[in-house]
Write an enzyme that holds these catalytic residues in place. Structure first.
Site, PDB file in Angstrom:
ATOM      1  N   ARG A 160       0.812  -1.245  -0.022  1.00  0.00           N
ATOM      2  CA  ARG A 160      -0.031  -0.056   0.040  1.00  0.00           C
ATOM      3  C   ARG A 160       0.905   1.171   0.240  1.00  0.00           C
ATOM      4  NH1 ARG A 160      -2.648   0.535   5.005  1.00  0.00           N
ATOM      5  NH2 ARG A 160      -1.091   2.311   5.341  1.00  0.00           N
TER       6      ARG A 160
ATOM      7  N   GLU B   4       5.032   6.875   2.303  1.00  0.00           N
ATOM      8  CA  GLU B   4       5.838   5.881   2.732  1.00  0.00           C
ATOM      9  C   GLU B   4       4.991   4.699   1.493  1.00  0.00           C
ATOM     10  OE1 GLU B   4       5.922   3.291   5.910  1.00  0.00           O
ATOM     11  OE2 GLU B   4       3.791   3.847   6.268  1.00  0.00           O
TER      12      GLU B   4
ATOM     13  N   ASN C  36       4.295   0.618   2.197  1.00  0.00           N
ATOM     14  CA  ASN C  36       4.327  -0.484   3.010  1.00  0.00           C
ATOM     15  C   ASN C  36       4.381  -1.705   2.236  1.00  0.00           C
ATOM     16  OD1 ASN C  36       3.275   1.168   5.572  1.00  0.00           O
ATOM     17  ND2 ASN C  36       2.087   1.760   3.908  1.00  0.00           N
TER      18      ASN C  36
ATOM     19  N   SER D 150      -2.502  -2.758   5.995  1.00  0.00           N
ATOM     20  CA  SER D 150      -3.839  -3.418   6.505  1.00  0.00           C
ATOM     21  C   SER D 150      -4.999  -2.271   6.140  1.00  0.00           C
ATOM     22  CB  SER D 150      -3.598  -3.526   8.038  1.00  0.00           C
ATOM     23  OG  SER D 150      -3.287  -2.091   8.612  1.00  0.00           O
TER      24      SER D 150
ATOM     25  N   LYS E  48      12.585   2.680   5.138  1.00  0.00           N
ATOM     26  CA  LYS E  48      12.519   4.320   4.731  1.00  0.00           C
ATOM     27  C   LYS E  48      13.892   4.554   4.335  1.00  0.00           C
ATOM     28  CE  LYS E  48       8.478   4.832   7.725  1.00  0.00           C
ATOM     29  NZ  LYS E  48       8.025   3.617   8.036  1.00  0.00           N
TER      30      LYS E  48
ATOM     31  N   LYS F 261      12.727  10.452  10.574  1.00  0.00           N
ATOM     32  CA  LYS F 261      12.258   8.842  10.786  1.00  0.00           C
ATOM     33  C   LYS F 261      13.244   7.826  10.837  1.00  0.00           C
ATOM     34  CE  LYS F 261       8.362   9.909   7.394  1.00  0.00           C
ATOM     35  NZ  LYS F 261       7.644   9.248   6.340  1.00  0.00           N
TER      36      LYS F 261
ATOM     37  N   GLU G  57       7.909   0.772  11.505  1.00  0.00           N
ATOM     38  CA  GLU G  57       6.773   0.720  10.874  1.00  0.00           C
ATOM     39  C   GLU G  57       5.664   0.502  12.071  1.00  0.00           C
ATOM     40  OE1 GLU G  57       6.218   0.668   7.585  1.00  0.00           O
ATOM     41  OE2 GLU G  57       8.473   0.394   7.323  1.00  0.00           O
ATOM     42  N   GLY G  58       4.461   1.037  11.528  1.00  0.00           N
ATOM     43  CA  GLY G  58       3.254   0.737  12.584  1.00  0.00           C
ATOM     44  C   GLY G  58       2.808   2.144  13.303  1.00  0.00           C
TER      45      GLY G  58
ATOM     46  N   ARG H  80      -7.483   7.712   5.261  1.00  0.00           N
ATOM     47  CA  ARG H  80      -7.330   7.962   6.741  1.00  0.00           C
ATOM     48  C   ARG H  80      -7.318   9.586   7.009  1.00  0.00           C
ATOM     49  NH1 ARG H  80      -2.367   4.418   7.997  1.00  0.00           N
ATOM     50  NH2 ARG H  80      -1.822   5.460   6.079  1.00  0.00           N
TER      51      ARG H  80
END
Ligand code: ADP
Ligand code: MG
Length: 474
Positions: free
Chosen positions: A125, A144, A146, A151, A305, A364, A368-369, A450
């Site tokens: 994604r 970024e 993923n 998800s 990254k 950064k 992740e997350g 989002r």
């Protein structure tokens, strides 16, 4: 860029009634999360947080994001096959970042032994924000990509019905009809099914590596359900189960509880906290097998990254995607400013600039997350501390994207409906399958919007900051 639903956001009584209807529809549609109190059980569940209204997104930017997705699929796939590029790019980072170093170790071990897997599956994604320009227009900029455990494709399939419902309640049927249908989970399952088919063993299973505490299980079930509809069976197991009951035969076929595994789909394994020593052993076992890993370890590394930053160097895309100048141009148009912090003049200069203008940058680490990046004063303090240490190479600096804020109403279990100034992040799901050197599938399969209140610098629905939304194309 028009920004919103205007007077609808001012009528508090109407908002409350709409919110009640929206929440009930969300529950009925299956826009669900387990609760933070009971993350391992589905006895008590609630709705996943979402916006009351869809947020306005320029159609041209949506189209651009869709159009560049197949290029990103190709790029990730190219990077994952380029061991020299990965080695060179990550060499400074892995000296100072244990997690990336551990992943890289496994990558090296697998290369040394020889890659047993012949079919490769990418489910990714790519995420974007809309940079506001001086003339009021907006530009698509990638945040970024993923490459592991991307998800919300399952829940994003169910939110269009909720926003259509809200608009229909208001008698806005024309507007309701403009909300795009979206079914990423179907597309993601299609990719898994293709990989499963090419693996070529009728009784083999898909092994979903899951966490014990998984609030987002309904998102994962959406994909499992699509697979079962194609008569492909999914078994959910933890890394610990793999350690105890997973094995390879002499052809490095993977077996779990005696059942052959065709595809391993990771919804775990992207954070340091996901790995005990035993779990690292399990990951290595999986990587050594000939099962299709989604992602394989090289593709996970391609999503770091540090790789993103190196890809933005001038001339790099041309080397990785030779003879594809149009794809290169589409990709580059979405890149924001990205800066290496490796020791040396270039890194020194980036640090000086970020300290001088902290609101224009994000620091950064290789994580992740959500919740790991540093902004503003915290970023400045970190840079002052890291400046003279080689540890700085485990970070990158990125230009901070500044979208135009707009009003929307955020709905969360246990909180009153809140009208706030927001910004959005658009994700496009991509799927590709490669058999040997031949790409047999390359698609975009849907989107995720989002939205979060502007007071939060970092994001993420799972991190409790962003909420689910739908683009309202304008
Ligand atoms: P993670 O892997 O933790 O999701 P991201 O790079 O996606 O890391 O960053 C997390 C969040 O931080 C994003 O969802 C976004 O809200 C915010 N963010 C990241 N990079 C930028 C940026 N360059 N400009 C503005 N916000 C950013
Ligand atoms: Mg992210």
């Amino acid at each position: 860029m028009a920004t919103g639903w205007g007077s609808l956001l001012q009528d508090e009584q109407q908002l409350e009634e709409l919110a009640r209807q929206a929440v009930d529809r969300a529950l009925a549609e299956g826009v669900l999360l387990r609760t933070s109190q009971e993350p391992s059980s589905s006895d008590v569940v609630s709705y996943a947080p979402f916006t009351l209204f869809p947020s306005l997104v320029p159609s041209a930017l949506l189209e651009q994001a869709y159009a560049v997705q197949m290029d990103f699929n190709l790029l990730v796939d190219a990077v994952s096959q380029n061991a020299a590029f990965l080695e060179q790019t990550l060499s400074s980072t892995i000296k100072r970042d244990n997690f990336t170093a551990h992943l890289f170790d496994i990558h090296k071990q697998v290369l040394k032994e020889g890659i047993a897997q012949t079919v490769f599956l990418g489910l990714n994604r790519s995420d974007y924000m809309f940079q506001r320009n001086a003339d009021g227009s907006a530009t698509l900029k990638q945040i970024e990509i993923n490459t592991i455990s991307a998800s919300f494709g399952g829940l994003a399939s169910r939110t269009p019905a909720v926003h259509r419902h809200v608009l229909n309640v208001l008698g806005k049927t024309k507007e309701a009809a403009k909300i795009l249908s979206n079914n990423p989970s179907k597309g993601l399952a299609m990719g898994i099914a293709k990989a499963w088919e090419l693996y070529g063993s009728a009784n083999a299973r898909v092994l979903l590596i899951a966490q014990e505490k998984e609030r987002n299980i309904f998102d994962q079930r959406a994909i499992e359900n699509e697979l079962l509809a194609r008569n492909i069976h999914v078994i959910r197991r933890k890394f610990e189960d793999v350690s105890e009951k997973g094995s390879l035969d002499q052809d490095r076929r993977l077996f779990m509880d005696g059942q052959e595994v065709a595809v391993v789909y990771f919804r775990d394994g992207y954070m340091p906290s996901h790995y005990s020593l035993q779990n690292w052993g399990a990951r290595l076992l999986l990587e050594r097998s000939c099962a299709v890993k989604c992602p394989d370890i090289a593709t996970q590394l391609a999503g770091t990254k540090k790789v993103q930053q190196e890809l933005s160097r001038s001339g790099m895309l041309e080397v990785l995607l030779p003879g594809q100048p149009e794809a290169v141009a589409r990709l580059r148009a979405t890149f924001a400013g990205l800066y290496s912090l490796d020791m040396g003049e270039e890194g020194d200069q980036a640090i000086t600039e970020a300290i001088a203008a902290p609101s224009c940058f994000v620091l950064k680490p290789q994580r992740e997350g959500g919740g790991n990046n540093l902004y503003g004063e915290e970023m400045v303090q970190a840079l002052e501390r890291l400046k003279d240490s080689e540890e700085r190479a485990s970070y990158i600096l990125m230009e901070k994207i500044e979208p135009e804020p707009f009003g929307n109403c955020l709905l969360r279990p246990g909180s009153p409906a809140r009208v706030v100034q927001c910004i959005s992040e658009l994700g496009i799901f991509g799927v590709y399958v490669r058999q040997g050197k031949t790409l047999v599938m390359n698609k975009h399969v849907g989107h995720l919007l989002r939205t979060k209140a502007i007071e939060h610098a970092d994001g993420g629905v799972a991190a409790g900051v962003a909420v689910l939304d739908n683009p309202y194309p304008v």
